[in-house]
Design an enzyme around this catalytic site. Sequence first.
Site, PDB file in Angstrom:
ATOM      1  N   ASP A 106      -6.402  -0.420   0.378  1.00  0.00           N
ATOM      2  CA  ASP A 106      -5.423  -1.494   0.145  1.00  0.00           C
ATOM      3  C   ASP A 106      -5.816  -2.413  -0.996  1.00  0.00           C
ATOM      4  O   ASP A 106      -6.997  -2.754  -1.151  1.00  0.00           O
ATOM      5  CB  ASP A 106      -5.328  -2.370   1.406  1.00  0.00           C
ATOM      6  CG  ASP A 106      -4.281  -1.867   2.387  1.00  0.00           C
ATOM      7  OD1 ASP A 106      -3.344  -1.178   1.946  1.00  0.00           O
ATOM      8  OD2 ASP A 106      -4.412  -2.163   3.584  1.00  0.00           O
ATOM      9  N   GLU A 112       6.008   0.725   8.404  1.00  0.00           N
ATOM     10  CA  GLU A 112       5.399   0.115   9.598  1.00  0.00           C
ATOM     11  C   GLU A 112       6.459  -0.592  10.440  1.00  0.00           C
ATOM     12  O   GLU A 112       7.244  -1.409   9.920  1.00  0.00           O
ATOM     13  CB  GLU A 112       4.314  -0.888   9.160  1.00  0.00           C
ATOM     14  CG  GLU A 112       3.641  -1.575  10.343  1.00  0.00           C
ATOM     15  CD  GLU A 112       2.327  -2.273   9.993  1.00  0.00           C
ATOM     16  OE1 GLU A 112       1.845  -2.139   8.854  1.00  0.00           O
ATOM     17  OE2 GLU A 112       1.791  -2.946  10.885  1.00  0.00           O
TER      18      GLU A 112
END
Length: 263
Positions: free
Chosen positions: A84, A181
């Site tokens: 990330d 998500e």
Amino acid sequence: MEYITISHIYNWKKIKKKFAAITAYDFSFAKIFCNQGVPVLLVGDSLGMTIQGHDSTLPVKVKDIIYHTKCVRKGAPNSFLIADLPFMSYYEINQTLKNAAKIIQSGANMIKIEGGKWLIETIKELSMRSILVCGHMGLTPQNIHYLSGYKVQGKQKKEANQLINEALLLEEAGIKMLVLECIPSLLAKKITEKLSIPVIGIGAGVYTDGQILVMQDLLGITEGKTPRFVKNFLFNSGSVQNAIKKYINEVENSIYPNEKNSF
Ligand code: KIV
């Protein structure tokens, strides 16, 4: 397991072979995951919560991701490794390129960034320099204050259409993978079918090309209430290795997630 590249993952999408992914933050677990054949690992900024004990991912720094990426790469030489770019490390292009370069030089194959169409220029700039980019849409934890909590996204028609359109725009800009998500399962299905890049779900139902779970959730060591998409694979498995085998098997055979784990 052989060394996994983006081409392998594209091919799995083509032949409709589901694949498993897990977050990883350290050498020992990364080694187990790689040895058990987990093809995709993510050094997620979830480490802010799972490793550092914060109540969100916001305090995570680029140097933290670099440190954990180096640890994970040592343990998992053959897994495809995504890492990330943390909160506020990709708002300005020169800074973004420098941060992405450092993370790739630490052993990641791909960087992941959260958001929709505001990322188009960023994705183009990174892609022009051959940095593989994974998008992350739906519930984006770096926007936690804006979203007012960890809630399912895309439930309203307008919001769902916006997610579909922006996912297509990000694909056109150059993302090579997308994480969805906490969105309704049928919306994730639509996006997965419309995109030609691999789509990985977490709390997004069974229809995505791959699944990812936070390792502490998968191993049942997250204290307190866990979201409905979480399953404890260590329960009745006897060992971490067996739990990982079970997770891979259930993902590849569309056993996990089931209706009860979906929105
Ligand atoms: O940071 C992370 O662990 C993630 C996963 C939840 C996909 O982004």
